[in-house]
Design an enzyme around this catalytic site. Structure first.
Site, short mmCIF file in Angstrom:
data_model
loop_
_atom_site.label_atom_id
_atom_site.label_comp_id
_atom_site.label_asym_id
_atom_site.label_seq_id
_atom_site.Cartn_x
_atom_site.Cartn_y
_atom_site.Cartn_z
N ASP A 62 0.92 -1.21 -0.11
CA ASP A 62 0.01 -0.07 0.12
C ASP A 62 0.86 1.19 -0.07
O ASP A 62 1.99 1.35 0.63
CB ASP A 62 -0.80 0.05 1.16
CG ASP A 62 -1.95 1.19 1.26
OD1 ASP A 62 -2.79 1.33 0.40
OD2 ASP A 62 -1.76 1.99 2.19
N GLU A 118 1.08 -0.59 -5.07
CA GLU A 118 0.37 0.67 -5.38
C GLU A 118 0.92 2.06 -5.50
O GLU A 118 1.29 2.44 -4.58
CB GLU A 118 -0.70 0.65 -4.37
CG GLU A 118 -1.81 1.77 -4.56
CD GLU A 118 -2.36 2.35 -3.42
OE1 GLU A 118 -3.63 3.18 -3.64
OE2 GLU A 118 -1.85 2.30 -2.36
#
Length: 665
Positions: free
Chosen positions: A338, A391
């Site tokens: 993330d 990401e």
């Protein structure tokens, strides 16, 4: 069957033999660390710290108890407190190691699995702190915050999957991901406020994902987090499965059932920031142990949380050990990392004067870049058959390129540019799309600079962005026709795929973490049609090598018609490793049907429509088309052969050639 380690062992080392063996349950001096362990820890190269730090049930000299070890170099004393000693801060003090590693440890007899505990830490500055164990394998359910002595022992039954998962995880295999937030996928029908646990979810989720044809499930973070509405991205217990859904073994059962049914598991992993809860990592021993002391480096304004100090070796070892832990103990097949962009740049989401440049005066976070490279090297050296997925939303070069060639080493990267351009385009009224034609074609300019995954994730259906269905313009039929066309474009565009839960049946409301998906919508034809479309696209994707074998190579894609902005029509070819994998995709991005639209084809012969997003079974219009066409020797679109196709309104067609002996192009 394989087993998740570890069973209690008594092969560790006594620090010192006391003169009189204790009869009471006070702390015994004891260590599980070798000198080499300490060397690796200090160097940031110990990637299995969970085997050493934390709490471990074992037997010592005929007595079963628990060994505790915690890193707290700024502490003047550390003790274990819990129900077993009435939370008495002085009853069970740990011993500090003599080697200046900052590790406190000791063995307490008669303490076993299920015991609730914390560490009481008195800092060198005299501050009293009560902290949960950073390496605890289980935690109390929030809002309670104590750690629980536990293990990860499990009799796995997924040996066949583990032996062959490299085939499913390969970059030249279909990779279609269903992103799931476990607590809001489905709630108890009897009590909508009640979460279904890991085991009940296995009974519901696994057959559904299998029926839909997805190859992988991606779970939004399932590590322990104190605040449910954070969606799991504010983690306090990095080594513990979220307790609101059950035990670590219950999560293992869910993963096992996915594997047994041929479905891979990706876990969201958050090494970018952590919350400032007083029981967590923040100021763990009274000093800024895991985070930077200066908030210009150590505080994240977007998430009101704290940034790991990637320049500190022990912190790097903590994070990489955590990644290895989930891959080893939980048989996870991949980690989606993330907020990588926030890690790469020191000025991410900061104004001038709110950040500190690197040693060369630049904005790149050199320590984080080094950490990400080391993380990927460690993961792939231990588990070459998994994937790491970034990401990452910037143009940082080489995110999914090997470290040895200057990249960060990820297996894949989210294609955020494709997602933004595609959604902006499809939200346009079809009458205006001819003025935005470049938005829908631009992605192929850079599509092969990285190993891209196309994400339509949870972030696109929250915070006023509307659901996927309601982003689309027009009346109800046009909304769903647009959505069917978008999904057809997505599944035939180069790259791996990711779709958030609910998008596969046209959820109409935004995702709400506190509610179940609106499964009742499947009683209505438009929603059932979208669901059937996704089943069909997953089947097409999995059975046509032309859509996946060269997902990340220019050789697998060629434009046929890229410039017909007036009609908003696109045509392109996809190809795999062999001649019999060739496909042609034609998209009509307006609600105007087009009879006898001529398309140049890669070779002469007979072509068949093998997929039509306008099919009535998908709630399409059923516009009558020629399902089979033969080429004419008419030069068109730069090709010597062409055919007349019928293009339904707002649709995507996929064609495949009968004669597979000639060259494709």
């Amino acid at each position: 069957m394989s087993k998740s380690k570890k069973k209690p062992a008594a092969t560790e080392i006594l620090l010192a033999e006391p003169e009189v063996k204790p009869t009471e349950n006070h702390v015994r001096p004891f260590t599980r660390f070798t000198d080499f362990d300490i060397h690796l820890f200090r160097a940031g190269k110990h990637y299995k710290l969970y085997e050493k730090l934390g709490s471990h049930v074992m037997e010592l000299e005929g007595r079963v108890g628990t060994y505790f070890a915690v890193w707290a170099p700024n502490a003047s004393s550390v003790s274990v407190i819990g129900n077993f000693n009435g939370w008495n801060k002085g009853a069970h003090q740990l011993f500090v190691r003599w080697d200046s590693s900052g590790i406190w440890e000791g063995f307490i007899p008669e303490i076993g699995n299920g015991e609730v505990y914390k560490y009481f830490i008195k800092s060198n500055q005299g501050e009293d702190l009560e902290k949960s164990d950073p390496y605890a394998l289980r935690w109390e359910q929030p809002p309670r915050t104590a750690s629980i002595v536990w293990d990860t022992w499990y009799e796995w039954k997924d040996a066949e999957w583990m032996q062959h998962r490299y085939e499913h995880n390969s970059l030249n295999k279909p990779y279609s991901v269903y992103e799931v937030h476990l607590g809001s996928w489905l709630r108890s029908p009897e009590d909508p406020e009640k979460y279904l646990g890991y085991r009940l979810m296995a009974d519901k989720l696994v057959p559904y994902v299998k029926e839909m044809g997805f190859t992988h499930v991606e779970f939004m973070p399932l590590m322990e987090h104190p605040y449910y509405p954070s969606w799991g991205y504010q983690i306090t217990g990095y080594f513990a499965a979220s307790s609101i859904y059950g035990t670590p073994q219950d999560l293992m059962y869910l993963i096992e059932q996915l594997h047994v049914n041929g479905i891979g598991v990706i876990m969201d992993w958050v090494p970018s920031h952590f919350p400032g809860d007083i029981h967590g990592l923040f100021r763990f021993d009274g000093s800024h142990l895991y985070e930077h002391a200066d908030e210009k480096e150590g505080y994240h304004p977007d998430w009101k949380s704290y940034i790991f100090n990637y320049g500190r070796n022990e912190v790097r070892a903590f994070l990489i050990s955590n990644a290895i832990f989930w891959l080893e103990r939980f048989h996870v097949d991949g980690l989606r990392v993330d907020a990588v962009a926030s890690m790469l740049y020191r000025d991410y989401s900061r104004r001038e004067g709110e950040w500190i440049p690197n040693q060369y005066g630049g904005r790149e976070n050199l320590e984080a870049i080094s950490f990400l490279k080391e993380f990927n090297i460690a993961v792939y050296s231990h588990f070459p058959d998994v994937q790491t997925i970034a990401e990452e939303s910037t143009a940082f070069p080489g995110v999914s390129r090997p470290v040895f060639s200057g990249g960060l080493g990820f297996g894949m990267k989210w294609m955020m540019g494709w997602m933004n351009d595609t959604l902006k385009y499809f939200q346009q009224d079809p009458l205006n799309r001819k003025y935005h034609h470049g938005q829908i074609t631009f992605s192929t300019v850079y599509a092969f600079t990285e190993n891209f995954m196309l994400p339509l994730s949870h972030d696109e259906v929250v915070h006023g962005k509307k659901s996927m269905a309601y982003k689309m313009p027009g009346d109800e039929w046009q909304k769903f026709a647009n959505l069917r066309t978008l999904y057809t474009y997505m599944f035939t565009h180069p790259g791996a795929k990711l779709l958030f839960m609910g998008d596969e049946f046209g959820q109409t409301s935004e995702w709400n973490v506190n509610h179940s998906l609106d499964w009742h919508l499947l009683d209505f034809a438009p929603h059932k049609g979208i669901q059937e479309l996704i089943k069909g696209l997953n089947n097409l994707y999995r059975t046509e090598p032309g859509l996946y074998e060269k997902n990340f190579e220019w050789e697998g894609f060629k434009w046929i018609e890229v410039g017909d902005s007036e009609n908003s029509v696109l045509a392109y070819c996809r190809k795999g490793n062999t001649e019999n994998t060739k496909l042609v995709i034609v998209l009509n991005l307006t609600p105007i049907p087009r009879k006898d639209y001529r398309v140049g084809l890669p070779h002469h012969g007979d072509w068949e429509v093998i997929f039509n997003s306008d099919d009535p079974k998908f709630y399409g219009s059923g516009f009558e088309i020629k399902s089979k066409v033969s080429t004419d020797p008419i030069h068109w679109h730069g090709r010597s052969q062409s055919a007349l196709l019928d293009l339904p309104p707002l649709s995507g067609l996929v064609l495949k050639r009968f004669n597979r002996t000639a060259k494709f192009w």
